[in-house]
Write a protein that holds these residues in place. Structure first.
Motif, PDB file in Angstrom:
ATOM      1  N   ALA A   1      -5.106 -26.388  22.478  1.00  0.00           N
ATOM      2  CA  ALA A   1      -5.040 -27.618  21.677  1.00  0.00           C
ATOM      3  C   ALA A   1      -4.703 -27.285  20.228  1.00  0.00           C
ATOM      4  O   ALA A   1      -3.921 -27.987  19.573  1.00  0.00           O
ATOM      5  N   ASN A   2      -5.268 -26.185  19.730  1.00  0.00           N
ATOM      6  CA  ASN A   2      -4.962 -25.761  18.359  1.00  0.00           C
ATOM      7  C   ASN A   2      -3.497 -25.368  18.227  1.00  0.00           C
ATOM      8  O   ASN A   2      -2.852 -25.673  17.218  1.00  0.00           O
ATOM      9  N   ALA A   3      -2.965 -24.675  19.240  1.00  0.00           N
ATOM     10  CA  ALA A   3      -1.558 -24.282  19.204  1.00  0.00           C
ATOM     11  C   ALA A   3      -0.657 -25.511  19.193  1.00  0.00           C
ATOM     12  O   ALA A   3       0.330 -25.577  18.443  1.00  0.00           O
ATOM     13  N   HIS A   4      -0.981 -26.482  20.023  1.00  0.00           N
ATOM     14  CA  HIS A   4      -0.194 -27.716  20.063  1.00  0.00           C
ATOM     15  C   HIS A   4      -0.247 -28.426  18.710  1.00  0.00           C
ATOM     16  O   HIS A   4       0.769 -28.923  18.210  1.00  0.00           O
ATOM     17  N   THR A   5      -1.425 -28.441  18.108  1.00  0.00           N
ATOM     18  CA  THR A   5      -1.569 -29.077  16.788  1.00  0.00           C
ATOM     19  C   THR A   5      -0.745 -28.347  15.743  1.00  0.00           C
ATOM     20  O   THR A   5      -0.091 -28.979  14.899  1.00  0.00           O
ATOM     21  N   ALA A   6      -0.766 -27.033  15.763  1.00  0.00           N
ATOM     22  CA  ALA A   6       0.012 -26.259  14.793  1.00  0.00           C
ATOM     23  C   ALA A   6       1.494 -26.582  14.903  1.00  0.00           C
ATOM     24  O   ALA A   6       2.178 -26.787  13.882  1.00  0.00           O
ATOM     25  N   VAL A   7       2.015 -26.646  16.122  1.00  0.00           N
ATOM     26  CA  VAL A   7       3.429 -26.967  16.317  1.00  0.00           C
ATOM     27  C   VAL A   7       3.718 -28.384  15.830  1.00  0.00           C
ATOM     28  O   VAL A   7       4.745 -28.637  15.182  1.00  0.00           O
TER      29      VAL A   7
ATOM     30  N   THR B   1      -9.983 -15.858  14.480  1.00  0.00           N
ATOM     31  CA  THR B   1     -10.431 -14.585  15.039  1.00  0.00           C
ATOM     32  C   THR B   1     -11.493 -14.734  16.118  1.00  0.00           C
ATOM     33  O   THR B   1     -11.517 -13.955  17.080  1.00  0.00           O
ATOM     34  N   ILE B   2     -12.359 -15.725  15.988  1.00  0.00           N
ATOM     35  CA  ILE B   2     -13.453 -15.884  16.952  1.00  0.00           C
ATOM     36  C   ILE B   2     -13.343 -17.184  17.746  1.00  0.00           C
ATOM     37  O   ILE B   2     -14.278 -17.565  18.446  1.00  0.00           O
ATOM     38  N   GLY B   3     -12.223 -17.870  17.649  1.00  0.00           N
ATOM     39  CA  GLY B   3     -12.040 -19.083  18.434  1.00  0.00           C
ATOM     40  C   GLY B   3     -13.001 -20.191  18.087  1.00  0.00           C
ATOM     41  O   GLY B   3     -13.544 -20.871  18.958  1.00  0.00           O
ATOM     42  N   ALA B   4     -13.208 -20.404  16.787  1.00  0.00           N
ATOM     43  CA  ALA B   4     -14.122 -21.450  16.336  1.00  0.00           C
ATOM     44  C   ALA B   4     -13.399 -22.715  15.890  1.00  0.00           C
ATOM     45  O   ALA B   4     -14.027 -23.765  15.723  1.00  0.00           O
TER      46      ALA B   4
ATOM     47  N   GLU C   1       8.241 -19.590   0.142  1.00  0.00           N
ATOM     48  CA  GLU C   1       9.222 -19.430   1.218  1.00  0.00           C
ATOM     49  C   GLU C   1       8.660 -18.673   2.419  1.00  0.00           C
ATOM     50  O   GLU C   1       9.358 -18.513   3.432  1.00  0.00           O
ATOM     51  N   ALA C   2       7.446 -18.180   2.322  1.00  0.00           N
ATOM     52  CA  ALA C   2       6.874 -17.436   3.451  1.00  0.00           C
ATOM     53  C   ALA C   2       6.711 -18.354   4.663  1.00  0.00           C
ATOM     54  O   ALA C   2       6.299 -19.513   4.539  1.00  0.00           O
ATOM     55  N   ARG C   3       7.056 -17.829   5.836  1.00  0.00           N
ATOM     56  CA  ARG C   3       6.878 -18.591   7.062  1.00  0.00           C
ATOM     57  C   ARG C   3       5.405 -18.621   7.451  1.00  0.00           C
ATOM     58  O   ARG C   3       4.665 -17.672   7.186  1.00  0.00           O
ATOM     59  N   LEU C   4       5.005 -19.714   8.097  1.00  0.00           N
ATOM     60  CA  LEU C   4       3.642 -19.808   8.617  1.00  0.00           C
ATOM     61  C   LEU C   4       3.635 -19.445  10.102  1.00  0.00           C
ATOM     62  O   LEU C   4       4.527 -19.834  10.855  1.00  0.00           O
ATOM     63  N   ARG C   5       2.628 -18.681  10.484  1.00  0.00           N
ATOM     64  CA  ARG C   5       2.412 -18.313  11.874  1.00  0.00           C
ATOM     65  C   ARG C   5       0.952 -18.605  12.181  1.00  0.00           C
ATOM     66  O   ARG C   5       0.113 -18.593  11.276  1.00  0.00           O
ATOM     67  N   CYS C   6       0.631 -18.858  13.425  1.00  0.00           N
ATOM     68  CA  CYS C   6      -0.765 -19.093  13.792  1.00  0.00           C
ATOM     69  C   CYS C   6      -1.161 -18.197  14.956  1.00  0.00           C
ATOM     70  O   CYS C   6      -0.350 -17.887  15.835  1.00  0.00           O
ATOM     71  N   HIS C   7      -2.430 -17.799  14.947  1.00  0.00           N
ATOM     72  CA  HIS C   7      -2.982 -16.869  15.925  1.00  0.00           C
ATOM     73  C   HIS C   7      -4.307 -17.448  16.397  1.00  0.00           C
ATOM     74  O   HIS C   7      -5.266 -17.525  15.626  1.00  0.00           O
ATOM     75  N   PHE C   8      -4.338 -17.869  17.655  1.00  0.00           N
ATOM     76  CA  PHE C   8      -5.531 -18.547  18.161  1.00  0.00           C
ATOM     77  C   PHE C   8      -6.170 -17.774  19.311  1.00  0.00           C
ATOM     78  O   PHE C   8      -5.486 -17.167  20.135  1.00  0.00           O
TER      79      PHE C   8
ATOM     80  N   ASN D   1     -12.480 -22.696  24.237  1.00  0.00           N
ATOM     81  CA  ASN D   1     -11.556 -23.548  24.986  1.00  0.00           C
ATOM     82  C   ASN D   1     -10.786 -24.527  24.095  1.00  0.00           C
ATOM     83  O   ASN D   1     -10.410 -25.619  24.533  1.00  0.00           O
ATOM     84  N   THR D   2     -10.539 -24.129  22.850  1.00  0.00           N
ATOM     85  CA  THR D   2      -9.771 -24.992  21.948  1.00  0.00           C
ATOM     86  C   THR D   2      -8.425 -24.375  21.563  1.00  0.00           C
ATOM     87  O   THR D   2      -7.652 -24.993  20.826  1.00  0.00           O
ATOM     88  N   GLY D   3      -8.128 -23.160  22.048  1.00  0.00           N
ATOM     89  CA  GLY D   3      -6.956 -22.428  21.574  1.00  0.00           C
ATOM     90  C   GLY D   3      -5.639 -23.123  21.838  1.00  0.00           C
ATOM     91  O   GLY D   3      -4.752 -23.147  20.974  1.00  0.00           O
TER      92      GLY D   3
END
Length: 302
Positions: free
Chosen positions: A216-222, A178-181, A200-207, A212-214
């Motif tokens: 990189a975090n998205a790439h890590t999640a994938v 929520t705060i980009g930490a 069975e719930a799917r995982l989603r991420c919201h960055f 300035n890490t969003g």
């Protein structure tokens, strides 16, 4: 062999607009949604059924849903925080309902007026009512990587909130910074704790890209198996109840990153960038997205 598909959930019409100074009338929001569909968005968080006295930018949700194009290949998500919000969402005809459950009491009390335990219990009731109505419901665990009021977020508490949401019927559980930490190592750790407990719930991420890490975090999640990511056109957004919060990762920049990495999104990054620039002109605010300024690569030559 077909490229792996990563779904981008476009949250610009809701999360992107909720913290902007200039409220958009429903007709403008519908125009934004139409432009996003034209750029390839197929899951769109279109509206929020919160009290407009608290978040005036989200007023007119019913009017927006009455005006959006109805297509079999487009799913509209509405945010609801209580049973009243769910009832409004059902009446307005959204395709999915998303409910936010903070992982920290400090944020939960300021944002939703209750404790995490109370909100988790409330979600169970909302999910049961949604299931009875045949409405898919997802849960977003907000402040999953840090809280503006409580500081560090216990990853085990994130896993517990996610577990209870999945057991209550969430078809999808989103982990929200929520705060980009958050940072990549933290993202990998939380995903590793949450995945085993959500069934069975799917995982989603919201960055958010506050520090300035969003991306990189998205790439890590994938890289850790997450195939659904939220993003906001132009990089607009931020939570009005989180001091200093800035925008989401930008849809156009994320699509560019994923597409150039050999993944498939179905989102036209260049067209989304044009929509981001248009939205910036409407809001009187510069997009934080960079693709609209840097241009495509390789450059398209006429």
């Amino acid at each position: 062999m077909a490229a792996q598909h990563v779904e981008i959930v476009e949250v610009g019409p809701r999360d992107g607009l909720q913290n902007e100074e200039t409220p958009l009338p429903p007709a403008r929001k519908v125009e934004l949604i139409e432009r996003l569909i034209g750029a390839g968005a197929r899951r769109i968080e279109a509206v929020s059924f919160v009290d407009p006295r608290r978040v005036p930018q989200m007023a007119g949700a019913e009017e927006v849903m009455a005006g959006v194009p109805r297509r079999a290949d487009v799913s509209y998500i509405g945010l609801a925080l209580n049973r009243r919000g769910l009832d409004r969402a059902l009446e307005a005809g959204v395709d999915e309902v998303n409910v936010a459950i903070p992982a920290t009491d400090g944020f939960c009390r300021r944002n939703q007026g209750c404790s995490v335990a109370e909100m988790t219990d409330a979600f169970a009731g909302i999910a049961a009512a949604a299931a009875e109505a045949g409405m898919p419901v997802s849960a977003t665990v907000s402040t999953a990587f840090g809280c503006p009021f409580d500081g560090e977020t216990d990853p085990e508490r994130v896993a517990e909130v996610a577990r209870r949401a999945a057991e209550a019927g969430a078809a999808e559980v989103a982990l929200a910074d929520t705060i980009g930490a958050g940072v990549p190592g933290q993202v990998a750790d939380v995903i590793g704790r949450v995945r085993p407990v959500v069934g069975e719930a799917r995982l989603r991420c919201h960055f958010h890209n506050t520090r300035n890490t969003g991306y990189a975090n998205a790439h890590t999640a994938v890289a850790h198996g997450v195939t659904v990511l939220d993003a906001s056109v132009g990089g607009f957004g931020g939570c009005p109840f989180a001091p200093g919060a800035t925008g989401n990762i930008a849809t156009e920049d994320l699509a560019f990153q994923l597409d150039r990495s050999g993944l498939h999104t179905g989102v036209d990054a260049a067209e989304t960038a044009r929509t981001g620039m248009w939205l910036g002109s409407v809001l009187g605010a510069a997009p934080t997205a960079l693709l609209g300024r840097a241009g495509e690569f390789p450059a398209v030559r006429g």
